[in-house]
Design an enzyme around this catalytic site. Structure first.
Site, PDB file in Angstrom:
ATOM      1  N   SER A   1      -2.465  -2.430 -34.623  1.00  0.00           N
ATOM      2  CA  SER A   1      -1.288  -3.268 -34.452  1.00  0.00           C
ATOM      3  C   SER A   1      -1.658  -4.639 -33.868  1.00  0.00           C
ATOM      4  O   SER A   1      -2.422  -5.382 -34.468  1.00  0.00           O
ATOM      5  CB  SER A   1      -0.258  -2.534 -33.586  1.00  0.00           C
ATOM      6  OG  SER A   1       1.009  -3.152 -33.694  1.00  0.00           O
TER       7      SER A   1
ATOM      8  N   LYS B   1      26.722  -8.553 -28.869  1.00  0.00           N
ATOM      9  CA  LYS B   1      26.095  -8.656 -27.553  1.00  0.00           C
ATOM     10  C   LYS B   1      25.594  -7.305 -27.049  1.00  0.00           C
ATOM     11  O   LYS B   1      24.580  -7.221 -26.368  1.00  0.00           O
ATOM     12  CB  LYS B   1      27.098  -9.252 -26.548  1.00  0.00           C
ATOM     13  CG  LYS B   1      26.513  -9.493 -25.165  1.00  0.00           C
ATOM     14  CD  LYS B   1      25.351 -10.469 -25.231  1.00  0.00           C
ATOM     15  CE  LYS B   1      24.766 -10.721 -23.856  1.00  0.00           C
ATOM     16  NZ  LYS B   1      23.584 -11.599 -23.911  1.00  0.00           N
TER      17      LYS B   1
END
Length: 335
Positions: free
Chosen positions: A165, A217
Protein backbone atom coordinates in the site's frame (compact mmCIF):
# COMPACT_ATOMS: atom_id res chain seq x y z
CA UNK A 1 18.45 25.10 77.87
CA UNK A 2 16.20 27.77 79.37
CA UNK A 3 16.66 31.50 79.01
CA UNK A 4 15.37 34.14 81.43
CA UNK A 5 15.72 37.89 81.61
CA UNK A 6 15.64 39.08 85.19
CA UNK A 7 15.34 42.60 86.41
CA UNK A 8 16.99 43.66 89.67
CA UNK A 9 13.70 44.32 91.42
CA UNK A 10 12.10 41.01 90.36
CA UNK A 11 11.26 38.72 93.22
CA UNK A 12 10.50 35.12 92.32
CA UNK A 13 8.54 34.75 95.52
CA UNK A 14 6.26 37.63 94.55
CA UNK A 15 2.75 36.63 93.59
CA UNK A 16 3.06 38.86 90.49
CA UNK A 17 6.11 36.98 89.15
CA UNK A 18 5.21 34.87 86.06
CA UNK A 19 4.82 31.16 86.35
CA UNK A 20 8.27 29.79 85.55
CA UNK A 21 7.05 26.43 84.24
CA UNK A 22 4.56 27.83 81.73
CA UNK A 23 6.94 30.55 80.58
CA UNK A 24 9.67 27.97 80.01
CA UNK A 25 7.36 25.71 77.96
CA UNK A 26 6.24 28.52 75.69
CA UNK A 27 9.79 29.68 75.18
CA UNK A 28 11.04 26.16 74.38
CA UNK A 29 8.19 25.52 71.97
CA UNK A 30 8.86 28.75 70.10
CA UNK A 31 12.55 27.97 69.95
CA UNK A 32 11.90 24.43 68.61
CA UNK A 33 9.54 25.74 65.93
CA UNK A 34 12.02 28.38 64.80
CA UNK A 35 14.90 25.90 64.77
CA UNK A 36 12.89 23.36 62.79
CA UNK A 37 11.87 26.02 60.27
CA UNK A 38 15.51 27.06 59.95
CA UNK A 39 16.68 23.47 59.40
CA UNK A 40 13.90 22.82 56.90
CA UNK A 41 14.88 25.93 54.95
CA UNK A 42 18.51 24.87 55.06
CA UNK A 43 17.67 21.37 53.78
CA UNK A 44 15.50 22.78 51.00
CA UNK A 45 18.30 25.13 49.95
CA UNK A 46 20.79 22.27 49.98
CA UNK A 47 18.63 20.00 47.81
CA UNK A 48 17.80 22.86 45.47
CA UNK A 49 21.51 23.49 44.94
CA UNK A 50 22.15 19.77 44.48
CA UNK A 51 19.47 19.48 41.81
CA UNK A 52 20.72 22.60 40.10
CA UNK A 53 24.18 21.08 39.99
CA UNK A 54 22.80 17.80 38.64
CA UNK A 55 20.80 19.73 36.05
CA UNK A 56 23.83 21.68 34.89
CA UNK A 57 25.90 18.47 34.66
CA UNK A 58 23.16 16.75 32.64
CA UNK A 59 22.85 19.71 30.30
CA UNK A 60 26.62 19.91 29.80
CA UNK A 61 26.74 16.15 29.20
CA UNK A 62 23.96 16.31 26.61
CA UNK A 63 25.58 19.25 24.87
CA UNK A 64 28.92 17.43 24.80
CA UNK A 65 27.21 14.33 23.41
CA UNK A 66 25.51 16.39 20.73
CA UNK A 67 28.71 18.16 19.76
CA UNK A 68 31.11 15.23 19.89
CA UNK A 69 28.70 12.42 19.13
CA UNK A 70 28.30 8.99 20.68
CA UNK A 71 30.69 6.11 19.89
CA UNK A 72 28.18 4.97 17.28
CA UNK A 73 28.15 8.44 15.73
CA UNK A 74 31.95 8.56 15.70
CA UNK A 75 32.01 5.18 13.97
CA UNK A 76 29.43 6.53 11.53
CA UNK A 77 31.64 9.55 10.81
CA UNK A 78 34.66 7.33 10.23
CA UNK A 79 32.67 4.99 7.98
CA UNK A 80 31.32 7.83 5.85
CA UNK A 81 34.87 8.74 4.84
CA UNK A 82 35.25 5.38 3.15
CA UNK A 83 33.43 3.92 0.17
CA UNK A 84 30.07 2.60 1.34
CA UNK A 85 26.38 2.09 0.62
CA UNK A 86 23.99 4.44 2.40
CA UNK A 87 20.95 2.81 4.06
CA UNK A 88 17.77 4.60 5.16
CA UNK A 89 15.19 2.57 7.08
CA UNK A 90 11.51 3.01 6.24
CA UNK A 91 9.53 1.11 8.89
CA UNK A 92 6.18 1.13 10.67
CA UNK A 93 2.82 2.51 9.63
CA UNK A 94 3.31 5.48 7.32
CA UNK A 95 2.04 8.55 9.13
CA UNK A 96 0.80 6.43 12.02
CA UNK A 97 2.97 7.98 14.73
CA UNK A 98 3.09 11.72 15.34
CA UNK A 99 6.61 11.38 16.78
CA UNK A 100 7.93 9.77 13.59
CA UNK A 101 7.90 11.87 10.43
CA UNK A 102 8.57 9.49 7.54
CA UNK A 103 8.88 12.33 5.05
CA UNK A 104 11.61 14.02 7.09
CA UNK A 105 13.40 10.71 7.63
CA UNK A 106 13.59 10.05 3.90
CA UNK A 107 14.33 13.63 2.89
CA UNK A 108 17.04 14.28 5.50
CA UNK A 109 18.63 10.87 4.99
CA UNK A 110 18.68 11.24 1.22
CA UNK A 111 20.12 14.76 1.36
CA UNK A 112 22.94 13.64 3.66
CA UNK A 113 23.72 10.60 1.51
CA UNK A 114 23.70 12.61 -1.72
CA UNK A 115 26.17 15.10 -0.22
CA UNK A 116 28.67 12.38 0.71
CA UNK A 117 30.88 11.53 -2.24
CA UNK A 118 31.88 8.24 -0.60
CA UNK A 119 28.27 6.94 -0.68
CA UNK A 120 28.08 5.02 -3.94
CA UNK A 121 24.35 4.35 -3.81
CA UNK A 122 21.35 4.74 -1.50
CA UNK A 123 19.19 1.88 -0.28
CA UNK A 124 15.81 2.57 1.26
CA UNK A 125 15.26 -0.53 3.39
CA UNK A 126 11.45 -0.80 3.46
CA UNK A 127 9.39 -2.85 5.87
CA UNK A 128 5.92 -1.34 6.26
CA UNK A 129 2.27 -2.30 5.73
CA UNK A 130 1.47 1.17 4.38
CA UNK A 131 -0.53 3.98 5.91
CA UNK A 132 -1.62 7.51 5.08
CA UNK A 133 -2.05 8.20 1.36
CA UNK A 134 -1.21 11.87 1.92
CA UNK A 135 2.07 11.18 3.75
CA UNK A 136 2.91 8.50 1.19
CA UNK A 137 2.35 10.90 -1.69
CA UNK A 138 4.47 13.64 -0.08
CA UNK A 139 7.27 11.14 0.56
CA UNK A 140 7.00 9.89 -3.03
CA UNK A 141 7.30 13.45 -4.34
CA UNK A 142 10.33 14.17 -2.13
CA UNK A 143 12.16 11.03 -3.23
CA UNK A 144 11.45 11.82 -6.88
CA UNK A 145 12.54 15.45 -6.46
CA UNK A 146 15.84 14.64 -4.77
CA UNK A 147 16.61 11.75 -7.11
CA UNK A 148 15.98 13.86 -10.21
CA UNK A 149 17.79 16.89 -8.80
CA UNK A 150 20.96 15.10 -7.72
CA UNK A 151 21.33 12.36 -10.37
CA UNK A 152 24.72 11.48 -8.87
CA UNK A 153 23.93 8.06 -7.45
CA UNK A 154 21.12 5.49 -7.78
CA UNK A 155 18.34 5.10 -5.23
CA UNK A 156 17.23 1.52 -4.61
CA UNK A 157 14.43 0.13 -2.46
CA UNK A 158 15.08 -3.20 -0.80
CA UNK A 159 11.95 -4.77 0.67
CA UNK A 160 12.08 -6.79 3.87
CA UNK A 161 9.03 -8.73 5.00
CA UNK A 162 6.50 -6.36 3.52
CA UNK A 163 6.11 -3.22 1.46
CA UNK A 164 2.42 -2.80 0.80
CA UNK A 165 0.00 0.00 0.00
CA UNK A 166 1.49 3.37 1.07
CA UNK A 167 4.93 1.81 1.43
CA UNK A 168 4.86 0.67 -2.19
CA UNK A 169 3.52 4.11 -3.13
CA UNK A 170 6.86 5.50 -1.87
CA UNK A 171 8.96 2.60 -3.18
CA UNK A 172 7.81 3.15 -6.75
CA UNK A 173 9.88 6.37 -6.81
CA UNK A 174 13.14 4.38 -6.65
CA UNK A 175 15.36 3.57 -9.61
CA UNK A 176 15.06 -0.14 -8.85
CA UNK A 177 13.17 -2.29 -6.35
CA UNK A 178 14.54 -5.51 -4.86
CA UNK A 179 12.71 -8.01 -2.66
CA UNK A 180 12.98 -11.48 -1.21
CA UNK A 181 10.95 -14.15 -3.01
CA UNK A 182 8.82 -14.44 0.14
CA UNK A 183 8.28 -10.71 0.65
CA UNK A 184 4.75 -9.31 0.43
CA UNK A 185 4.51 -6.54 -2.15
CA UNK A 186 1.87 -4.35 -3.75
CA UNK A 187 -1.64 -3.84 -2.38
CA UNK A 188 -2.19 -0.93 -4.77
CA UNK A 189 -5.61 0.04 -3.54
CA UNK A 190 -7.46 2.21 -1.03
CA UNK A 191 -9.66 1.13 1.84
CA UNK A 192 -12.12 2.94 4.05
CA UNK A 193 -14.22 1.07 6.57
CA UNK A 194 -16.66 1.56 9.43
CA UNK A 195 -19.47 -0.28 11.24
CA UNK A 196 -23.22 -0.17 10.79
CA UNK A 197 -24.74 -0.41 14.26
CA UNK A 198 -28.26 0.64 13.29
CA UNK A 199 -29.60 -2.93 13.42
CA UNK A 200 -28.22 -3.43 16.91
CA UNK A 201 -29.75 -0.15 18.06
CA UNK A 202 -33.14 -1.23 16.70
CA UNK A 203 -32.94 -4.46 18.70
CA UNK A 204 -32.02 -2.56 21.84
CA UNK A 205 -34.72 0.01 21.28
CA UNK A 206 -32.23 2.87 21.17
CA UNK A 207 -32.69 5.80 18.80
CA UNK A 208 -29.97 8.16 17.63
CA UNK A 209 -30.47 11.91 18.15
CA UNK A 210 -28.18 13.82 15.83
CA UNK A 211 -28.51 17.44 14.80
CA UNK A 212 -26.66 18.49 11.65
CA UNK A 213 -26.49 21.46 9.30
CA UNK A 214 -25.77 20.00 5.88
CA UNK A 215 -27.24 16.76 4.61
CA UNK A 216 -23.93 14.89 4.62
CA UNK A 217 -22.37 16.28 7.79
CA UNK A 218 -23.08 13.07 9.69
CA UNK A 219 -21.89 10.85 6.86
CA UNK A 220 -20.05 7.82 8.20
CA UNK A 221 -21.71 7.84 11.60
CA UNK A 222 -22.14 4.12 12.48
CA UNK A 223 -25.33 4.85 14.46
CA UNK A 224 -27.15 6.52 11.56
CA UNK A 225 -28.38 4.88 8.35
CA UNK A 226 -26.38 5.63 5.21
CA UNK A 227 -28.10 6.99 2.14
CA UNK A 228 -27.32 5.82 -1.43
CA UNK A 229 -25.98 9.30 -2.15
CA UNK A 230 -23.52 9.03 0.73
CA UNK A 231 -22.37 5.59 -0.43
CA UNK A 232 -21.67 7.11 -3.86
CA UNK A 233 -19.71 9.98 -2.28
CA UNK A 234 -17.53 7.61 -0.30
CA UNK A 235 -16.84 5.50 -3.38
CA UNK A 236 -15.98 8.57 -5.44
CA UNK A 237 -13.43 9.71 -2.84
CA UNK A 238 -11.81 6.27 -2.68
CA UNK A 239 -11.66 6.09 -6.48
CA UNK A 240 -9.95 9.48 -6.67
CA UNK A 241 -7.31 8.53 -4.10
CA UNK A 242 -6.81 5.20 -5.87
CA UNK A 243 -6.31 7.00 -9.19
CA UNK A 244 -3.57 9.16 -7.63
CA UNK A 245 -1.91 6.03 -6.27
CA UNK A 246 -1.96 4.35 -9.69
CA UNK A 247 -0.64 7.50 -11.37
CA UNK A 248 2.33 7.64 -8.99
CA UNK A 249 3.15 3.95 -9.48
CA UNK A 250 3.01 4.30 -13.26
CA UNK A 251 5.18 7.40 -13.11
CA UNK A 252 7.78 5.64 -11.02
CA UNK A 253 7.78 2.20 -12.64
CA UNK A 254 6.95 3.16 -16.23
CA UNK A 255 6.96 0.36 -18.79
CA UNK A 256 8.29 -2.13 -16.25
CA UNK A 257 4.69 -2.78 -15.21
CA UNK A 258 2.91 -5.61 -17.03
CA UNK A 259 -0.61 -4.29 -16.64
CA UNK A 260 -2.14 -5.75 -19.77
CA UNK A 261 -1.09 -9.28 -18.86
CA UNK A 262 -2.22 -8.76 -15.25
CA UNK A 263 -5.54 -6.86 -15.14
CA UNK A 264 -5.72 -7.21 -11.34
CA UNK A 265 -2.39 -5.38 -10.85
CA UNK A 266 -4.14 -2.34 -9.39
CA UNK A 267 -6.95 -4.25 -7.69
CA UNK A 268 -5.41 -3.94 -4.22
CA UNK A 269 -4.17 -7.51 -4.04
CA UNK A 270 -0.86 -8.42 -2.41
CA UNK A 271 1.81 -10.34 -4.34
CA UNK A 272 4.67 -12.45 -3.11
CA UNK A 273 8.16 -11.49 -4.18
CA UNK A 274 8.07 -14.24 -6.82
CA UNK A 275 4.78 -13.00 -8.26
CA UNK A 276 5.69 -9.32 -8.01
CA UNK A 277 8.72 -9.83 -10.25
CA UNK A 278 6.54 -11.46 -12.89
CA UNK A 279 4.08 -8.54 -12.92
CA UNK A 280 6.77 -5.84 -12.84
CA UNK A 281 6.36 -4.54 -9.29
CA UNK A 282 10.01 -5.35 -8.49
CA UNK A 283 13.12 -5.63 -10.63
CA UNK A 284 15.17 -8.39 -9.03
CA UNK A 285 15.52 -10.51 -5.91
CA UNK A 286 17.93 -9.33 -3.25
CA UNK A 287 18.53 -8.05 0.24
CA UNK A 288 20.53 -5.12 1.60
CA UNK A 289 23.71 -7.16 1.79
CA UNK A 290 23.52 -8.70 -1.67
CA UNK A 291 22.50 -5.42 -3.31
CA UNK A 292 25.33 -3.50 -1.61
CA UNK A 293 27.84 -6.22 -2.43
CA UNK A 294 26.81 -7.36 -5.91
CA UNK A 295 24.99 -4.36 -7.39
CA UNK A 296 26.55 -1.29 -5.78
CA UNK A 297 29.97 -2.96 -5.32
CA UNK A 298 30.29 -1.23 -1.93
CA UNK A 299 29.51 -3.87 0.73
CA UNK A 300 30.06 -1.52 3.69
CA UNK A 301 26.63 -0.41 4.94
CA UNK A 302 26.23 2.93 6.73
CA UNK A 303 22.94 3.85 8.37
CA UNK A 304 21.76 7.31 7.32
CA UNK A 305 18.38 7.05 9.06
CA UNK A 306 17.95 10.27 11.10
CA UNK A 307 17.10 9.81 14.77
CA UNK A 308 13.95 11.75 15.60
CA UNK A 309 13.28 11.22 19.33
CA UNK A 310 16.61 11.60 21.12
CA UNK A 311 17.51 14.86 22.86
CA UNK A 312 20.99 15.07 21.39
CA UNK A 313 19.58 14.98 17.88
CA UNK A 314 17.15 17.74 18.69
CA UNK A 315 20.01 19.89 20.02
CA UNK A 316 22.17 19.18 16.99
CA UNK A 317 19.37 20.37 14.72
CA UNK A 318 19.59 23.83 16.23
CA UNK A 319 17.29 23.88 19.25
CA UNK A 320 14.13 23.88 17.22
CA UNK A 321 10.65 24.38 18.59
CA UNK A 322 10.37 20.82 19.84
CA UNK A 323 13.72 21.03 21.61
CA UNK A 324 12.77 24.31 23.25
CA UNK A 325 9.59 22.77 24.60
CA UNK A 326 11.37 19.72 26.01
CA UNK A 327 14.18 21.80 27.48
CA UNK A 328 11.77 24.27 29.10
CA UNK A 329 9.76 21.46 30.68
CA UNK A 330 12.90 19.76 31.97
CA UNK A 331 14.39 22.96 33.43
CA UNK A 332 11.12 23.83 35.16
CA UNK A 333 11.01 20.42 36.82
CA UNK A 334 14.61 20.81 38.03
CA UNK A 335 14.35 24.40 39.28
Amino acid sequence: MNYKIRRPNDDESSPNYPNNTQESWERNTLRDVLLEAYHEQKRARLWRNIWRGVGVLMFVSIMASAMKGSPENRQHQIATHKEHTAVINLTGVIGGNEDVNHVEILRDGLEEAFKNKHAKAIIIHANSPGGSPVVSNVAFQEVMRLKNMEKTKPVYVVIGDMCASGCYYIASAADKIYADPSSLVGSIGVIGSSFDATGLMDKLGVKRRQRIAGNNKGMGDPFSPETPEQVAIWQQMLNQIHAEFIKAVKLGRGNKLKEQQNPDLFSGRVYTGLESKNVGLIDEFGNVYSVARDVVKAPKLVDYTPEQNDLASLISRGLGAKMNTKLESWLNSVW
